[in-house]
Design a protein around this motif. Structure first.
Motif, short mmCIF file in Angstrom:
data_model
loop_
_atom_site.label_atom_id
_atom_site.label_comp_id
_atom_site.label_asym_id
_atom_site.label_seq_id
_atom_site.Cartn_x
_atom_site.Cartn_y
_atom_site.Cartn_z
N VAL A 156 0.87 -1.18 0.00
CA VAL A 156 0.00 0.00 0.00
C VAL A 156 0.91 1.23 0.00
CG1 VAL A 156 -1.80 1.28 1.20
CG2 VAL A 156 -1.79 -1.23 1.30
N THR A 191 0.76 7.98 1.28
CA THR A 191 0.22 9.19 0.66
C THR A 191 0.88 10.46 1.18
OG1 THR A 191 -1.53 9.26 2.34
CG2 THR A 191 -2.03 8.11 0.27
N LYS A 210 -3.42 -2.53 14.10
CA LYS A 210 -3.42 -1.22 13.47
C LYS A 210 -1.99 -0.84 13.09
CE LYS A 210 -7.53 0.56 15.82
NZ LYS A 210 -8.08 1.59 16.74
N GLN A 236 -5.17 -2.37 6.88
CA GLN A 236 -5.75 -1.24 6.17
C GLN A 236 -6.53 -1.71 4.95
OE1 GLN A 236 -2.96 1.90 5.12
NE2 GLN A 236 -4.28 2.58 3.44
N THR A 237 -5.97 -2.66 4.20
CA THR A 237 -6.64 -3.17 3.00
C THR A 237 -7.94 -3.88 3.36
OG1 THR A 237 -4.52 -3.44 1.87
CG2 THR A 237 -6.38 -4.68 1.00
N GLN A 249 -9.77 -3.42 6.11
CA GLN A 249 -10.73 -2.45 6.64
C GLN A 249 -11.37 -1.64 5.53
OE1 GLN A 249 -11.36 -2.27 10.24
NE2 GLN A 249 -13.19 -1.54 9.17
N ASP A 250 -10.58 -1.24 4.55
CA ASP A 250 -11.12 -0.49 3.41
C ASP A 250 -12.17 -1.31 2.66
OD1 ASP A 250 -9.46 1.59 4.05
OD2 ASP A 250 -7.99 1.19 2.46
N PHE A 251 -11.89 -2.61 2.49
CA PHE A 251 -12.84 -3.49 1.81
C PHE A 251 -14.13 -3.63 2.61
CE2 PHE A 251 -14.65 -7.73 1.12
CZ PHE A 251 -14.84 -7.72 -0.26
N ASP A 278 -15.37 -1.54 4.85
CA ASP A 278 -16.10 -0.26 4.87
C ASP A 278 -16.80 -0.01 3.54
OD1 ASP A 278 -15.14 0.09 7.42
OD2 ASP A 278 -13.54 1.48 6.85
N LYS A 279 -16.11 -0.28 2.46
CA LYS A 279 -16.67 -0.04 1.12
C LYS A 279 -17.90 -0.89 0.86
CE LYS A 279 -15.37 -0.13 -3.79
NZ LYS A 279 -14.27 -0.43 -4.75
N ASN A 280 -17.90 -2.10 1.42
CA ASN A 280 -18.99 -3.04 1.16
C ASN A 280 -19.97 -3.17 2.32
OD1 ASN A 280 -18.29 -4.47 -1.57
ND2 ASN A 280 -16.34 -4.33 -0.46
N SER A 337 -3.54 -5.46 -5.09
CA SER A 337 -2.69 -4.28 -5.02
C SER A 337 -1.35 -4.69 -5.63
CB SER A 337 -2.53 -3.79 -3.57
OG SER A 337 -1.95 -4.79 -2.76
#
Length: 307
Positions: free
Chosen positions: A149, A152, A196, A202-203, A205-207, A209-211, A266
């Motif tokens: 990942v 940023t 954490k 992170q990957t 959790q993002d999945f 949350d998105k779904n 990724s």
């Protein structure tokens, strides 16, 4: 005075770890061997180097000064060795790489042959979570970092090495025969997360949350190996990088459960600070990877492409 470089090296490691046991582990020596070398070094000084309170060893003020001097001496010895190799026309120096924990299944295949070609090269690989990797990169403590990942908040350059794929994985306690399951299956399963600061966490959790996945029961473990063993034992399920479960899949200790939207993909990327002035060792390694990465992927990861 008749102390040796080996004794100085061992004492420096004891001072750094504050432990004879840990020093022995990091030096791949037995604890008695380390204790003997410490005692032999101490016999050459009238002032104590260490003191033991309870069961813990402490470095005295004099010992700290000796450790600092030992570090300087050993650095000079390394410099002489590097110069000797350089005069022979060999690539020398240190190559420092920080790797996220799951990347330990990736990085060795991209670096082993390069190190084998250059006997004067010293390799240092630090394996930690994403947070630790980015900290060492930001502090300019390493030449490169391997992540899945991209950060940023850092100005970086990168070289993509290999695709990263994460699947829902379970033990063999329950059978899953459908060609594919809806994402709502995740709502019914106990899910095991990494800690954490982990890129895998992170990957995942993002999945989730998105779904809009609502976790039935959530557990947290601090390493990929710990998660793997917990899943094998039937404690729960996890979304795990394929790269780290090859043997468990082959041995049928784990199964991939096909879920719509998975695998998450990724890219494993080698990154470095933009504008970094690379050492000769780092420059040669980067060129090696650019020239050889396709051959490495084809020869070392052919199994990976079948999933």
């Amino acid at each position: 005075m008749n102390y040796t470089l080996n004794q100085l090296h061992i004492f420096l490691k004891i001072a750094q770890t504050q432990s004879v046991t840990k020093a022995a582990e990091e030096l791949y020596l037995t604890q008695p061997a380390v204790s003997i070398q410490l005692r032999n070094l101490q016999l050459q000084f009238d002032i104590p180097l260490t003191e033991v309170v309870g069961r813990k060893i402490y470095i005295t003020d004099f010992g700290k000064e000796l450790a600092e001097a030992a570090e300087n001496i050993l650095n000079q010895v390394h410099a002489i060795n590097y110069k000797t190799q350089a005069f022979k026309g060999q690539l020398t120096g240190k190559l420092k790489v920080s790797v996220v924990s799951t990347g330990q299944y990736v990085m060795p295949f991209f670096i082993t042959d390069f190190v084998g070609q250059h006997e004067g090269l010293e390799l240092q690989i630090d394996v930690t979570n994403k947070k630790g990797v980015l900290k060492s990169l930001e502090n300019n403590e390493v030449d490169f970092a391997l992540v899945s990942v991209l950060p940023t908040n850092l100005n970086i350059e990168k070289l993509d090495l290999l695709q990263n794929k994460l699947y829902l994985v379970g033990g063999l306690k329950n059978e899953y025969h459908k060609p594919i399951y809806d994402k709502t299956l995740l709502n019914t399963l106990p899910i095991i997360f990494r800690e954490k600061g982990s890129g895998t966490r992170q990957t995942m959790q993002d999945f989730m949350d998105k779904n809009n996945v609502s976790i039935l029961k959530k557990m947290e473990l601090t390493s990929n190996e710990a998660v793997k063993q917990a899943v094998i034992a039937g404690m729960g399920y996890s979304i795990m990088p394929l790269i780290g479960i090859k043997n468990e899949l082959n041995n049928k200790d784990l199964q991939i459960i096909p879920v719509k939207g998975l695998p998450i993909t990724s890219t494993w990327s080698l990154i470095w600070l933009k504008g970094k002035n690379h050492s000769p060792a780092a420059t040669h390694f980067l060129k090696y990877l650019k020239d050889e990465k396709e051959n490495i992927v084809h020869s070392k990861f052919d199994w990976y492409e079948k999933y």
